[in-house]
Design an enzyme around this catalytic site. Structure first.
Site, PDB file in Angstrom:
ATOM      1  N   ARG A  42      -6.402   5.605   5.930  1.00 44.42           N
ATOM      2  CA  ARG A  42      -6.847   4.695   6.981  1.00 44.42           C
ATOM      3  C   ARG A  42      -5.639   4.221   7.772  1.00 44.42           C
ATOM      4  O   ARG A  42      -4.580   3.985   7.226  1.00 44.42           O
ATOM      5  CB  ARG A  42      -7.548   3.470   6.382  1.00 44.42           C
ATOM      6  CG  ARG A  42      -8.994   3.709   6.020  1.00 44.42           C
ATOM      7  CD  ARG A  42      -9.639   2.491   5.434  1.00 44.42           C
ATOM      8  NE  ARG A  42      -9.098   2.203   4.117  1.00 44.42           N
ATOM      9  CZ  ARG A  42      -8.212   1.258   3.856  1.00 44.42           C
ATOM     10  NH1 ARG A  42      -7.785   0.459   4.820  1.00 44.42           N
ATOM     11  NH2 ARG A  42      -7.768   1.092   2.641  1.00 44.42           N
ATOM     12  N   TYR A  82     -10.436  11.169   9.115  1.00 43.48           N
ATOM     13  CA  TYR A  82     -10.204  10.759   7.723  1.00 43.48           C
ATOM     14  C   TYR A  82     -11.223   9.729   7.230  1.00 43.48           C
ATOM     15  O   TYR A  82     -11.477   8.715   7.906  1.00 43.48           O
ATOM     16  CB  TYR A  82      -8.780  10.176   7.538  1.00 43.48           C
ATOM     17  CG  TYR A  82      -8.678   9.560   6.160  1.00 43.48           C
ATOM     18  CD1 TYR A  82      -8.516  10.377   5.040  1.00 43.48           C
ATOM     19  CD2 TYR A  82      -8.868   8.199   5.954  1.00 43.48           C
ATOM     20  CE1 TYR A  82      -8.534   9.840   3.769  1.00 43.48           C
ATOM     21  CE2 TYR A  82      -8.877   7.657   4.675  1.00 43.48           C
ATOM     22  CZ  TYR A  82      -8.707   8.492   3.598  1.00 43.48           C
ATOM     23  OH  TYR A  82      -8.744   7.964   2.338  1.00 43.48           O
ATOM     24  N   LYS A 132     -16.169   1.416   5.167  1.00 45.18           N
ATOM     25  CA  LYS A 132     -15.381   0.213   5.435  1.00 45.18           C
ATOM     26  C   LYS A 132     -15.813  -0.496   6.723  1.00 45.18           C
ATOM     27  O   LYS A 132     -15.838  -1.728   6.781  1.00 45.18           O
ATOM     28  CB  LYS A 132     -13.894   0.559   5.530  1.00 45.18           C
ATOM     29  CG  LYS A 132     -13.354   1.358   4.352  1.00 45.18           C
ATOM     30  CD  LYS A 132     -13.423   0.605   3.055  1.00 45.18           C
ATOM     31  CE  LYS A 132     -12.699   1.397   1.957  1.00 45.18           C
ATOM     32  NZ  LYS A 132     -12.733   0.724   0.674  1.00 45.18           N
ATOM     33  N   HIS A 163     -15.216  -6.103  -1.227  1.00 41.96           N
ATOM     34  CA  HIS A 163     -14.543  -4.861  -1.626  1.00 41.96           C
ATOM     35  C   HIS A 163     -14.475  -4.835  -3.156  1.00 41.96           C
ATOM     36  O   HIS A 163     -13.402  -5.022  -3.732  1.00 41.96           O
ATOM     37  CB  HIS A 163     -13.144  -4.861  -0.993  1.00 41.96           C
ATOM     38  CG  HIS A 163     -12.440  -3.548  -1.063  1.00 41.96           C
ATOM     39  ND1 HIS A 163     -11.072  -3.438  -0.973  1.00 41.96           N
ATOM     40  CD2 HIS A 163     -12.896  -2.287  -1.202  1.00 41.96           C
ATOM     41  CE1 HIS A 163     -10.728  -2.161  -1.055  1.00 41.96           C
ATOM     42  NE2 HIS A 163     -11.806  -1.446  -1.195  1.00 41.96           N
ATOM     43  N   SER A 199      -7.338  -0.956  -2.476  1.00 40.27           N
ATOM     44  CA  SER A 199      -7.552   0.491  -2.555  1.00 40.27           C
ATOM     45  C   SER A 199      -6.538   1.122  -3.500  1.00 40.27           C
ATOM     46  O   SER A 199      -5.369   0.754  -3.508  1.00 40.27           O
ATOM     47  CB  SER A 199      -7.398   1.122  -1.170  1.00 40.27           C
ATOM     48  OG  SER A 199      -8.383   0.630  -0.307  1.00 40.27           O
ATOM     49  N   CYS A 250      -6.222   1.051  -6.804  1.00 42.18           N
ATOM     50  CA  CYS A 250      -5.766   0.275  -7.959  1.00 42.18           C
ATOM     51  C   CYS A 250      -6.649   0.528  -9.172  1.00 42.18           C
ATOM     52  O   CYS A 250      -6.643  -0.242 -10.131  1.00 42.18           O
ATOM     53  CB  CYS A 250      -5.755  -1.215  -7.651  1.00 42.18           C
ATOM     54  SG  CYS A 250      -4.340  -1.727  -6.677  1.00 42.18           S
ATOM     55  N   ASP A 307     -16.758   0.564  -5.080  1.00 40.35           N
ATOM     56  CA  ASP A 307     -15.961   0.162  -3.918  1.00 40.35           C
ATOM     57  C   ASP A 307     -16.508  -1.061  -3.182  1.00 40.35           C
ATOM     58  O   ASP A 307     -15.733  -1.870  -2.710  1.00 40.35           O
ATOM     59  CB  ASP A 307     -15.861   1.342  -2.946  1.00 40.35           C
ATOM     60  CG  ASP A 307     -14.745   1.179  -1.930  1.00 40.35           C
ATOM     61  OD1 ASP A 307     -13.673   0.656  -2.290  1.00 40.35           O
ATOM     62  OD2 ASP A 307     -14.948   1.571  -0.758  1.00 40.35           O
ATOM     63  N   ARG A 348      -8.900  13.164  -1.925  1.00 35.02           N
ATOM     64  CA  ARG A 348     -10.129  12.511  -2.396  1.00 35.02           C
ATOM     65  C   ARG A 348     -11.205  13.493  -2.825  1.00 35.02           C
ATOM     66  O   ARG A 348     -11.199  14.645  -2.411  1.00 35.02           O
ATOM     67  CB  ARG A 348     -10.708  11.669  -1.253  1.00 35.02           C
ATOM     68  CG  ARG A 348      -9.772  10.585  -0.717  1.00 35.02           C
ATOM     69  CD  ARG A 348     -10.072   9.272  -1.343  1.00 35.02           C
ATOM     70  NE  ARG A 348      -9.068   8.239  -1.062  1.00 35.02           N
ATOM     71  CZ  ARG A 348      -9.257   6.964  -1.383  1.00 35.02           C
ATOM     72  NH1 ARG A 348     -10.370   6.573  -1.979  1.00 35.02           N
ATOM     73  NH2 ARG A 348      -8.317   6.083  -1.139  1.00 35.02           N
TER      74      ARG A 348
HETATM   75  O1  SAT Z   1     -10.872   3.701   3.305  1.00 31.41           O
HETATM   76  S1  SAT Z   1     -11.295   4.820   2.500  1.00 31.41           S
HETATM   77  O2  SAT Z   1     -12.726   4.867   2.462  1.00 31.41           O
HETATM   78  O3  SAT Z   1     -10.792   6.050   3.064  1.00 31.41           O
HETATM   79  C1  SAT Z   1     -10.703   4.658   0.899  1.00 31.41           C
HETATM   80  C2  SAT Z   1      -9.988   3.403   0.646  1.00 31.41           C
HETATM   81  O4  SAT Z   1      -8.916   3.185   1.202  1.00 31.41           O
HETATM   82  O5  SAT Z   1     -10.498   2.589  -0.142  1.00 31.41           O
HETATM   83 MN    MN Z   2     -11.837   0.761  -1.141  1.00 30.74          MN
END
Ligand code: SAT
Ligand code: MN
Length: 552
Positions: free
Chosen positions: A24, A152, A161, A181, A203, A205, A232, A330
């Site tokens: 991102r 991406y 997101k 989140h 993200s 972790c 997520d 991913r």
């Molecule tokens: O933002 S993404 O969906 O690509 C993955 C992340 O950073 O949690």
């Molecule tokens: Mn995330």
């Protein structure tokens, strides 16, 4: 996109993004509200008219000669009070195929929507994929998202997101709920009683690994089980029974591949065996994939994430190892394929939360686990979360950044107002869940992790649950309650008393330094910072100065 070997990877696809498009791009992500203050100091802001004008120019003619796809999708189970509908227009088949895994997409959604215009308007084009023309724009006042020049994940799967966090957090503030989140998981005890936990981590972790945790032997034997609800995003609402209820609005997992192996996450490995899209991992000529710190030996040769030939042991000019898979490569896999997927995962009512957990990567400072004194202190604990930067964010890896509730890049409005929303949310709740903080990443002087992590994290979650039911014992420290000696079940784990001591140490000196970090972070919000946060800061400061020795 390439099909992988049908025998080895049935229904699986491979995709490689552009080299400049592997994570991102937060610096190109904007909240576009009429008033700048409504986006707040932690977001990039652009005036809506300017944003439409600027991105409009990049979109003009961008889809010429390409196919435009229309994706009607729902975030949340259809027919649930939680659910929101979106429509994404895109010129990327990769987006279509990912959205089909990650969201409930298709005709049912249009039927549900009917004549209503209550949906999020999403527009995406790969355009020329250049950084110069890349913009990820959220217009919360118009319920609209425009994303241009990226291909991406989080930039282009607009349900994730952009909608489920940035736009949804705005809607949640107006409608009285929370878009967070957070992973959601259930822990079943030997009597068959399931407690659900929602946990926020930045993200990369380990949210996915934690959500799919396998209980260590000691717990498995007794009959403990873990159920995965989400990895997520959690949408949280107060229920009629006074508890908080949460749903995972997604239907798939978009997880980091490197580091996923039979030790860290066997469930994820089982889940990605079929119907999965792999992005930016190592590809081989015979339709196989591989990633660093995964399973098995690396192939003798392959094509790296950036399209270049790759061999084990490859180094760059400075002698540094060159990875075959990008660190932020991913997998996209259907939730239904996860062996531990909860029977409740698409219940339109959601699942009731026993506890909320915040966590980050802190090599020093934060003990393995502590409990906030009450809801307001819990909000303060979440608001002051911080973590060392990982490959999922653009920036210097390892540097500590403050990331309140893991929402820094995802809060669709002024973060001071977000803190206020959290505080108000707790005011009217009959049975607020306990709020906890965990840190699996504490290191010793030599830089080694001192907690084994992975499955053993269940021991900590168990203490959290026991504590929430008023059973486990704890000791008060200035930062909150830590487990009393014997409080945490360590049976069957080889860990020295000194290590335990280190895991729970609360060093007032370190925390005083941390406190000044809190102050610097809060200063940017000026008058808008809620009084509740200020008061918690003062109270914390007093507790710290009163403290002589901080350990249990
Ligand atoms: O933002 S993404 O969906 O690509 C993955 C992340 O950073 O949690
Ligand atoms: Mn995330």
């Amino acid at each position: 996109m390439y099909a992988l070997d049908e025998k080895k990877w049935p229904g699986c696809l491979y995709h490689r993004t552009a080299k400049n498009d592997v994570a991102r791009t937060e610096h190109l992500t904007y909240i576009c509200t009429s008033k700048k203050e409504d986006a707040g100091p932690t977001n990039n802001w652009m005036d809506p008219a300017e944003a439409y004008h600027k991105a409009g120019a990049y979109f003009r003619g961008a889809m010429k000669g390409r196919t435009m796809y229309v994706i009607p999708f729902a975030m949340g189970p259809l027919g649930s009070p939680f659910t929101k509908i979106g429509i994404e227009l895109t010129d990327s088949i990769y987006v279509v195929l990912n959205m089909l895994i990650m969201t409930r997409a298709g005709r049912d959604v249009l039927e549900q929507l009917g004549e209503s215009d209550d949906f999020t308007r999403g527009l995406h084009s790969k355009a020329d994929l250049s950084l110069e023309k890349r913009l990820i724009l959220q217009f919360p006042e118009d319920n609209t998202i425009w994303s241009v020049s990226s291909g991406y994940g989080g930039n282009v799967l607009l349900g994730k997101k952009c909608l489920a966090l940035r736009i949804a957090s705005w809607l949640g503030r107006n409608e009285g709920w929370l878009a967070e989140h957070m992973l959601i998981m259930g822990i079943e005890d030997p009597r068959g009683r399931v407690d659900y936990i929602a946990a926020a981590f930045p993200s990369a972790c380990g949210k996915t690994n934690l959500a799919m945790l396998i209980p260590p032997e000691h717990f498995r034997k007794q009959g403990y089980r873990v159920w995965t609800v989400g990895d997520d995003i959690a949408w949280i609402r107060p229920g009629e029974d006074g508890r908080l209820w949460a749903v995972n609005p997604e239907t798939g997992f978009f997880g980091v591949a490197p580091g996923t192996n039979a030790h860290s996450n066997p469930n994820a490995l089982a889940m990605v065996r079929r119907n999965t899209i792999f992005t930016n991992v190592l590809q081989t000529a015979d339709g196989d994939v591989w990633w660093e710190d995964g399973e098995g030996e690396p192939p003798a040769e392959g094509i790296a994430w950036d399209g270049r030939p790759w061999k084990p042991g490859l180094v760059d000019e400075s002698g540094k190892p060159v990875p075959g898979a990008h660190p932020n490569s991913r997998f996209t896999a259907p939730a239904s394929q996860c062996p531990t997927i909860s029977p409740e995962w698409s219940n339109p009512r959601g699942v009731p939360l026993t506890a909320i957990v915040f966590g980050g990567r802190r090599s020093r400072l934060a003990p393995l686990v502590y409990e906030a004194f009450n809801w307001r202190h819990g909000v303060y604990t979440g608001a002051t979360m911080a973590s060392e930067i990982t490959a999922a964010q653009y920036g210097k890896q390892g540097k500590v950044r403050r990331d309140p509730m893991a929402m820094l890049p995802f809060c669709g409005y002024n973060m001071a107002d977000y803190f206020r929303h959290w505080l108000d949310f707790g005011e009217n709740m009959e049975k607020p869940p306990g709020i906890f903080h965990v840190n699996w990443f504490r290191k010793d002087e030599r830089g080694n992790y001192i907690w084994p992590g992975f499955g053993e994290n269940l021991r900590v979650l168990n203490w959290i649950i026991e504590r929430s039911h008023g059973r486990a014992s704890a000791v008060e420290t200035p930062i909150g309650f830590v487990p009393a000696e014997e409080g945490l079940d360590l049976a069957g784990l080889e860990i020295s008393p000194e290590t335990i001591e280190k895991l729970f140490a609360v060093d007032p000196g370190d925390w005083l330094e941390e406190l000044s970090g809190h102050r610097r972070f809060f200063e940017q919000f000026g008058e808008r910072l809620p009084a509740g946060i200020r008061e918690e800061y003062e109270a914390f400061s007093e507790r710290l100065s009163a403290e002589k020795v901080g350990t249990r």
